[in-house]
Design a protein around this motif. Structure first.
Motif, PDB file in Angstrom:
ATOM      1  N   HIS A 146       0.839  -1.201   0.000  1.00 52.36           N
ATOM      2  CA  HIS A 146       0.000   0.000   0.000  1.00 52.36           C
ATOM      3  C   HIS A 146       0.878   1.257   0.000  1.00 52.36           C
ATOM      4  CE1 HIS A 146      -2.801   3.077   1.290  1.00 52.36           C
ATOM      5  NE2 HIS A 146      -3.770   2.260   0.897  1.00 52.36           N
ATOM      6  N   GLY A 264      -6.970   7.347  -8.287  1.00 58.85           N
ATOM      7  CA  GLY A 264      -5.675   7.624  -7.650  1.00 58.85           C
ATOM      8  C   GLY A 264      -5.243   6.422  -6.842  1.00 58.85           C
ATOM      9  N   SER A 265      -6.103   5.405  -6.829  1.00 55.42           N
ATOM     10  CA  SER A 265      -5.781   4.177  -6.090  1.00 55.42           C
ATOM     11  C   SER A 265      -4.763   3.368  -6.894  1.00 55.42           C
ATOM     12  CB  SER A 265      -7.061   3.370  -5.898  1.00 55.42           C
ATOM     13  OG  SER A 265      -6.747   2.016  -5.692  1.00 55.42           O
ATOM     14  N   SER A 288       2.891  10.576 -13.429  1.00 58.98           N
ATOM     15  CA  SER A 288       2.898  11.034 -12.036  1.00 58.98           C
ATOM     16  C   SER A 288       4.082  11.947 -11.740  1.00 58.98           C
ATOM     17  CB  SER A 288       2.863   9.859 -11.063  1.00 58.98           C
ATOM     18  OG  SER A 288       3.498   8.748 -11.587  1.00 58.98           O
ATOM     19  N   ALA A 318      -4.055   8.358 -12.141  1.00 55.88           N
ATOM     20  CA  ALA A 318      -2.657   8.524 -11.704  1.00 55.88           C
ATOM     21  C   ALA A 318      -2.102   7.168 -11.292  1.00 55.88           C
ATOM     22  CB  ALA A 318      -2.597   9.480 -10.519  1.00 55.88           C
ATOM     23  N   LEU A 328       8.855   6.630  -7.275  1.00 60.18           N
ATOM     24  CA  LEU A 328       8.458   8.029  -7.080  1.00 60.18           C
ATOM     25  C   LEU A 328       8.614   8.442  -5.610  1.00 60.18           C
ATOM     26  CD1 LEU A 328       7.087   9.796  -9.376  1.00 60.18           C
ATOM     27  CD2 LEU A 328       5.076   9.694  -7.930  1.00 60.18           C
ATOM     28  N   GLY A 338       2.251  11.410  -2.419  1.00 59.36           N
ATOM     29  CA  GLY A 338       0.811  11.109  -2.296  1.00 59.36           C
ATOM     30  C   GLY A 338      -0.015  12.390  -2.326  1.00 59.36           C
ATOM     31  N   GLU A 342      -2.730  13.678  -5.023  1.00 54.10           N
ATOM     32  CA  GLU A 342      -4.125  13.938  -4.611  1.00 54.10           C
ATOM     33  C   GLU A 342      -4.542  15.364  -5.010  1.00 54.10           C
ATOM     34  OE1 GLU A 342      -4.346  13.114  -0.355  1.00 54.10           O
ATOM     35  OE2 GLU A 342      -3.240  11.278  -0.777  1.00 54.10           O
ATOM     36  N   GLY A 365      -9.361   5.778  -1.435  1.00 59.68           N
ATOM     37  CA  GLY A 365      -9.879   6.469  -0.254  1.00 59.68           C
ATOM     38  C   GLY A 365      -9.329   7.879  -0.123  1.00 59.68           C
ATOM     39  N   GLU A 366      -8.004   8.011  -0.147  1.00 55.82           N
ATOM     40  CA  GLU A 366      -7.413   9.349   0.012  1.00 55.82           C
ATOM     41  C   GLU A 366      -7.791  10.218  -1.182  1.00 55.82           C
ATOM     42  OE1 GLU A 366      -5.727  10.453   2.697  1.00 55.82           O
ATOM     43  OE2 GLU A 366      -6.038   8.506   3.641  1.00 55.82           O
ATOM     44  N   THR A 367      -7.804   9.596  -2.355  1.00 54.27           N
ATOM     45  CA  THR A 367      -8.154  10.335  -3.574  1.00 54.27           C
ATOM     46  C   THR A 367      -9.594  10.834  -3.469  1.00 54.27           C
ATOM     47  OG1 THR A 367      -6.688   8.820  -4.734  1.00 54.27           O
ATOM     48  CG2 THR A 367      -8.146  10.168  -6.098  1.00 54.27           C
ATOM     49  N   SER A 409     -13.430   2.171  -2.631  1.00 50.04           N
ATOM     50  CA  SER A 409     -12.234   1.811  -1.877  1.00 50.04           C
ATOM     51  C   SER A 409     -11.305   1.066  -2.823  1.00 50.04           C
ATOM     52  CB  SER A 409     -12.599   0.893  -0.717  1.00 50.04           C
ATOM     53  OG  SER A 409     -13.391   1.587   0.191  1.00 50.04           O
ATOM     54  N   GLY A 410     -10.008   1.291  -2.651  1.00 41.82           N
ATOM     55  CA  GLY A 410      -9.033   0.738  -3.591  1.00 41.82           C
ATOM     56  C   GLY A 410      -9.255  -0.721  -3.946  1.00 41.82           C
TER      57      GLY A 410
END
Ligand SMILES: Nc1ncnc2c1ncn2[C@@H]1O[C@H](COP(=O)(O)OP(=O)(O)OP(=O)(O)O)[C@@H](O)[C@H]1O
Ligand SMILES: O=C(O)[C@@H](O)C(=O)CO
Length: 426
Positions: A146, A264-265, A288, A318, A328, A338, A342, A365-367, A409-410
Motif C-alpha cells: 500500500h 488515484g488508487s 505522475s 494517476a 516516485l 501522495g 491527490e 480512499g485518500e483520492t 475503496s481501492g
C-alpha cells in the motif's frame, strides 16, 4: 433529528461502504462529510456516518477530530458510535486506530472496546487475531505494497498493541461461537485483567451478528462494515428501529450531465479495473512525475478530456504499479508524492465538474477524500449498491447541484466495476 446509531469513519470511501451496509441491513442512513453544518437540511434517518479524513494524519489531529464528531453524534441521540476503520486495518505503528479507540473509550468510560475489521462479504476474516484478505494473511496480500500504509503484520493484537497505551486482548472464534453471553463474559474477564481493547475473531456474518449484539449494548466499538452489519441487525432485531428496506427516497433521480472516472488508487484491484475499462472507454494515464513537478500535466489532461467527453465517459488515472510508486516515493517522499498527486487529481475532478460532469466515480480512499473536499460536498444520500462496499451516492446541498457519485475503496469492486458503475448512474 434524533438518531440511534452514529459512526465516525476514518475516510470517505470507508464511510460510504459503511453507509451502504447499514442501509442494506435496514437502517435509514446518511453520510455527512465532516460534522454537518446546521444550514444543510438532512432527511430523517436512523444512522449518521460522519466521514472524516483521519486515517493518515498525525495522531493528535485524528483524536481531536474524532472527539468532536463523537460529541455531535452523542448530542443528536446516538446511543452507540462505531469508529469505522478499514477492513484491511490500514494504519502505521504510530496510529491512528489505537489512539482514536482509546480516546473514544475514555470519553464514554467504556473500560474495554471491541475491535474487529472482519468483513466476510469482501473476503476479510479474522482468526486468532490474524487478518486474512481473500484467504491470504494481511502481510502477504497486496496490502503489503500500500502506498501510504503498507501492512507487514497480520497479527492485529500485535499491530493494535504497538499503537495503544493499554493492553490488547483477544476474543477468539470459539468464544464468538458461544454467542453473545460468552463474548460478554470474555470481555468482562479481559476488562478485570486490565485489558483496554480486544480484537474479536469473525469469519462469517453470524459471528458479526453475535459481536453486534454485544457491541450495541456498549457506547463505542471499532471496526469495518462487518461490525456495522452486526450492529444494524441487532438494532432491528431488538425492535429499537423498524426495518427500512431499500435506498433513500429520491437518491437515484437522474442528474444528466457528463460522466467521468478519476483514479488515484494503486491497488491491484484498481489497476486491473482500469485495464478492463480501457477496452470500452478512453483512459488517460497521467505521468505522475510530471504531476509532482507541477508542469502542465493537468492542463494536458483537461484538454484530452475535452476532446473525448462529449462522446461518452472518460477515465483519468494517476494509478501506477507498486514499482513505479516506490520509485516516485524514494525520489519525492511517501507523503509528499501522495499529497501532490491527490492535489492534482482533485483539481482535475473539480475542473471536469466545472465543465459539466455530474456523474463521477472516484477510486481510492485518500483520492476520494481530496476530490470530495475540493468539491465541498456536505453530505450524501445512499443509493443502490454497485459492488459490495460501494453504493451510488447522491450529493446533498452541493453548490454544483445534485450529482451522482461512487467512491470506490481501492480494493473493492469486480473487474468491470467502472462500466457497471457508469451504467447504473445513467
Ligand atoms: N503514480 C503514483 N505514484 C505514487 N503515489 C501515487 C500514484 N498514484 C496515486 N498515488 C497516491 O497513492 C495514494 C493512493 O491512496 P488511495 O487511498 O487514494 O487509494 P487506495 O489506498 O487504493 O484506496 P483505499 O484507501 O480506499 O484502500 C494516494 O495518496 C495517491 O495520491
Ligand atoms: O473497510 C474497507 O475496506 C473500506 O471501507 C475502506 O475503508 C477502504 O478505504
Amino acid at each position: 433529528m434524533a438518531i440511534l446509531l452514529g459512526s465516525i469513519a476514518d475516510d470517505y470511501t470507508g464511510a460510504s461502504d459503511l453507509a451502504n451496509t447499514l442501509t442494506k441491513n435496514g437502517l435509514r442512513t446518511i453520510q455527512t462529510v465532516g460534522i454537518p453544518d446546521a444550514a444543510v437540511a438532512l432527511p430523517h434517518v436512523d444512522a449518521v456516518v460522519v466521514a472524516l479524513k483521519i486515517r493518515s494524519v498525525p495522531v493528535a489531529d485524528a483524536v481531536s477530530a474524532a472527539a468532536l464528531a463523537h460529541q455531535w453524534l452523542h448530542r443528536h441521540g446516538a446511543k452507540h458510535v462505531l469508529y469505522k476503520i478499514c477492513s484491511t486495518f490500514d494504519s502505521t505503528d504510530a496510529g491512528n486506530i489505537g489512539p482514536v479507540t482509546e480516546a473514544l473509550s475514555d470519553i464514554t468510560e467504556e473500560g474495554i472496546v471491541l475491535v474487529t475489521p472482519a468483513f466476510p462479504e469482501t473476503g476479510r476474516t479474522v482468526y486468532f487475531g490474524h487478518l486474512f484478505v481473500n484467504g491470504q494473511p494481511l502481510n502477504e496480500s497486496p496490502l503489503k505494497d500500500h502506498p501510504l500504509n503498507p501492512m507487514h503484520d497480520a497479527n492485529l493484537v500485535r499491530v493494535m498493541a504497538r499503537q495503544s497505551q493499554g493492553a490488547v486482548g483477544l476474543v477468539d472464534l470459539t468464544t464468538v461461537a458461544g454467542g453473545p453471553a460468552a463474548v460478554k463474559a470474555r470481555l468482562d474477564s479481559l476488562r478485570m485483567q486490565g485489558f483496554t481493547t480486544a480484537i474479536a475473531d469473525a469469519t462469517v456474518e453470524h459471528d458479526l451478528e453475535t459481536l453486534g449484539a454485544v457491541a450495541v449494548e456498549m457506547g463505542i466499538s471499532t471496526g469495518a462494515s462487518g461490525l456495522g452489519l452486526g450492529l444494524a441487525r441487532a438494532l432491528v432485531k431488538s425492535g429499537q428501529v423498524p426495518l427500512h428496506a431499500g435506498t433513500t427516497d429520491g437518491a437515484m433521480r437522474p442528474v444528466g450531465g457528463l460522466a467521468a472516472i478519476i483514479a488515484g488508487s494503486c491497488s491491484s484491484a484498481t489497476l486491473e479495473q482500469l485495464e478492463i475499462a480501457e477496452r470500452s472507454m478512453p483512459v488517460l494515464r497521467l505521468d505522475s512525475e510530471k504531476l509532482i513537478a507541477a508542469s502542465d500535466e493537468i492542463a494536458a489532461a483537461l484538454s484530452w478530456a475535452g476532446e473525448h467527453i462529449s462522446s461518452g465517459p472518460v477515465a483519468i488515472a494517476a494509478s501506477a504499479s507498486p514499482e513505479t510508486v516506490s520509485m516516485l516515493q524514494s525520489r519525492y517522499g511517501r507523503e509528499a508524492s501522495g499529497h501532490a498527486i491527490e492535489a492534482a487529481t482533485s483539481t482535475i475532478a473539480a475542473e471536469l465538474v466545472a465543465r459539466g460532469v455530474r456523474r463521477l466515480v472516484v477510486a481510492g480512499g485518500e483520492t476520494s477524500g481530496a476530490v470530495v473536499d475540493r468539491l465541498a460536498i456536505p453530505a450524501f444520500l445512499i443509493g443502490p449498491e454497485i459492488a459490495p462496499g460501494v453504493p451510488i451516492l447522491r450529493t446533498v446541498g452541493s453548490a454544483q447541484g445534485d450529482m451522482l457519485m461512487a467512491l470506490k475503496s481501492g480494493n473493492f469492486g469486480g473487474k468491470d466495476f467502472f462500466a457497471t458503475a457508469l451504467t447504473m448512474m445513467r
